[in-house]
Write an enzyme that holds these catalytic residues in place. Structure first.
Site, PDB file in Angstrom:
ATOM      1  N   GLY A  20      90.829  45.110  87.659  1.00  0.00           N
ATOM      2  CA  GLY A  20      91.192  45.686  86.728  1.00  0.00           C
ATOM      3  C   GLY A  20      91.049  45.480  85.299  1.00  0.00           C
ATOM      4  N   ARG A  21      90.660  43.844  85.386  1.00  0.00           N
ATOM      5  CA  ARG A  21      90.431  43.115  84.115  1.00  0.00           C
ATOM      6  C   ARG A  21      89.060  42.773  83.927  1.00  0.00           C
ATOM      7  NH1 ARG A  21      93.610  43.992  80.162  1.00  0.00           N
ATOM      8  NH2 ARG A  21      92.987  42.065  79.417  1.00  0.00           N
ATOM      9  N   LYS A 168      76.771  43.480  98.660  1.00  0.00           N
ATOM     10  CA  LYS A 168      77.095  44.828  97.965  1.00  0.00           C
ATOM     11  C   LYS A 168      77.117  45.894  99.233  1.00  0.00           C
ATOM     12  CE  LYS A 168      79.615  46.275  94.491  1.00  0.00           C
ATOM     13  NZ  LYS A 168      79.231  46.281  92.897  1.00  0.00           N
TER      14      LYS A 168
END
Length: 585
Positions: A20-21, A168
């Site tokens: 979230g940062r 990924k």
């Protein structure tokens, strides 16, 4: 930006934003808090939450005080920490953790792949209902082929050039495979070339290229198309995906969706708009992509052989792939299945991005005020005409043709053997035969028009001949003036300069004439081009050498005997007096 006033009237649900940062995570947190329907748990690898004065952190600060937001330190390699963060939440948004990765393969695997396994298991243990993974369009791109309007039916490549894309893709496959196990619904979003304020990858990389002077180069032909996605559109797509999963739509669960701005554009047009907005010159010099790849492979070999690694190989490899290949995607599935449409246009996104990176422009203010229409020094030296365009590789085809013809003539007259006269005779004979045969070719062959040579092709105007003769005459007169000045004597500086030039010329001509001409040919087609690209650096180095030479001259002069120095000075003064007297007469 204020949150929705209806928040107090709603029964807010709890969500977790893992990462979230980060670049995308911060934007998603801001959107969730703005909607006013969520209690947001921010999970990231930092030990504590450090706020700044941005709009995002101003709203976040208020939300932390009101209890609408909270922060959790989470290392995705530790499942227990993930469980603590996601326990009691209804949805987990799993954003990028790439900023925490490095060239360490093991560390990257543990964060991306093992981290995805831990997130899945933690969500299943805590009975989380929805898991939305922020993947990337890179997971179906192997770097060797173009993708035109690619859709979700594309398979993962067998081999990736980029390690992070490979990892990924593995993480995405794990999350999609975990769908509908223990009631967990999953989906993945594949944004293409994400950009926007606070970007940590694409825009800073391009700005650093501009700072180093490398942004003037276009890799490939510059015509390749790409899809770009503004950061707010990516976060909007996550909200759309969550709402679609909330209705347990079978067409969404376990699926991946491409996310773009719905408007493909030339990759180099996008880069040009960003650079121009930051005050830099648009890219203009085209380089063959194969040549750039070979240079990159050579730099990789240098790193492996000698440990020199000024440039990150994987970052450059990914940039070269994006810069030289077409990558456009079909977003019909995202529009129909999750209801996604861009909320910010490409043009508006570019404007907002440029405004947010204004600090880069301020740091490099000189670039902003440079008059790029002004001719470079080497351009003026070469006359700014056709010769300058060829030697500076302004038009690659013409420059390469001239270089090829010059190389063939060099081989014909100097390398293959034989006397100069015999080589010239054979060449003229070949030209006459070709021109004579060309005259018999019909004007149309199987529908293709054959352009005939006109008489004016070999015609030189009187002005051109006159200018050439005048130039030769000026050069001869200048040489005679210098010789006359030397014959008078008295000017020792002039004598030493002439003697130095002649000695250097003697050293050159003592070598093989063939080698000298070959070196001159290579120098003409490389040195001027290199100097134009690194003019300031080379000028600075030349100035340093000049100052050093002047200091050496003063040091030598201080050790010359007084009698010799007085003789030189008096001789020079008498010579100047004679010149003044001659002028008066």
């Amino acid at each position: 930006m204020e949150a929705d006033d209806r928040f107090v009237d709603l029964n807010p649900r709890t969500c977790v934003v893992l990462g979230g940062r980060g670049f995308l995570g911060r934007s998603l947190v801001l959107r969730l808090l703005t909607l006013g329907k969520w209690i947001v748990r921010i999970a990231d690898s930092a030990d504590s939450l450090e706020l700044d004065h941005s709009e995002h952190d101003s709203l976040l600060s208020v939300s932390l005080l009101s209890g609408r937001a909270s922060y959790f330190h989470v290392d995705v390699r530790d499942k227990d920490q993930i469980v603590t963060a996601v326990s009691g939440s209804s949805v987990v948004f799993y954003m990028d953790y790439e900023d925490s990765c490095s060239n360490d393969i093991y560390l990257s695997y543990m964060i991306i792949v093992q981290g995805a396994k831990n997130v899945i298991n933690a969500c299943r243990d805590c009975k989380v209902r929805r898991l939305i993974f922020n993947s990337s369009a890179d997971v179906i791109f192997d770097g060797s082929r173009d993708i035109n309007n690619g859709d979700e039916s594309l398979k993962y490549p067998w081999k990736f050039e980029d390690m992070l894309s490979d990892l990924k893709a593995q993480a995405e496959a794990l999350i999609l495979f975990a769908n509908d196990i223990d009631g967990l619904l999953t989906c993945a979003l594949r944004p293409s070339n994400v950009y926007g304020p606070e970007d940590t990858q694409l825009i800073p990389f391009v700005a650093n290229l501009a700072k180093s002077g490398l942004a003037k180069f276009i890799i490939g032909n510059g015509e390749n198309m790409s899809d770009f996605t503004f950061v707010e559109n990516v976060t909007h797509a996550h909200i759309c995906a969550e709402e679609a999963l909330d209705f347990r739509m079978v067409s969404v669960a376990g699926k991946a969706f491409f996310i773009t701005n719905f408007k493909p554009m030339k990759f180099w047009k996008f880069i040009s708009l960003i650079l121009e907005g930051l005050g830099y010159r648009r890219p203009s010099v085209k380089l063959p992509s194969k040549m750039v790849w070979n240079v990159l492979l050579f730099m990789k070999w240098i790193h492996e052989r000698f440990g020199y690694d000024r440039y990150n190989h994987s970052t450059w490899a990914r940039y070269i792939q994006l810069a030289s290949c077409t990558r456009t995607f079909n977003t019909v599935a995202a529009h129909k299945q999750i209801g996604y449409s861009p909320v910010v246009s490409v043009e508006e996104g570019i404007r907002l991005t440029i405004e947010s990176f204004s600090h880069l422009r301020k740091e490099l203010a000189v670039a902003s005020f440079t008059d790029f229409t002004e001719e470079s020094k080497v351009d003026k030296l070469l006359g700014g005409g056709r010769v300058a365009d060829i030697l500076l590789w302004r038009e690659e085809k013409k420059s390469f043709t001239c270089f090829l013809v010059s190389s063939l003539l060099f081989y014909w007259f100097f390398v293959r053997g034989g006397t100069f006269i015999s080589s010239a005779a054979q060449l003229l004979l070949s030209i006459i035969v070709v021109l004579y045969g060309y005259g018999f070719i019909p004007p149309n062959i199987y529908g293709f028009d054959v352009q005939k040579l006109s008489a004016s092709t070999f015609h030189y105007s009187d002005s051109v001949v006159r200018d050439t003769i005048l130039t030769l005459a000026c050069l001869w007169n200048g040489a005679m003036c210098n010789a006359r000045s030397l014959a008078r004597g008295g000017d020792w500086n002039h004598f030493f300069k002439a003697a130095g030039y002649l000695y250097v010329l003697k050293l050159f001509f003592s070598q093989s004439l063939t080698m000298l001409i070959g070196m001159g040919l290579a120098f003409a087609f490389t040195a001027f081009f290199v100097y134009e690209q690194y003019e300031s650096e080379i000028d600075g180095f030349a100035k340093f050498l000049f100052i050093g030479a002047m200091e050496l001259k003063r040091s030598l002069a201080s050790h010359i005997p007084v009698q010799v120095m007085s003789f030189l000075c008096s001789d020079k003064a008498s010579h100047q007096a004679k010149e003044v007297a001659a002028t008066k007469r």
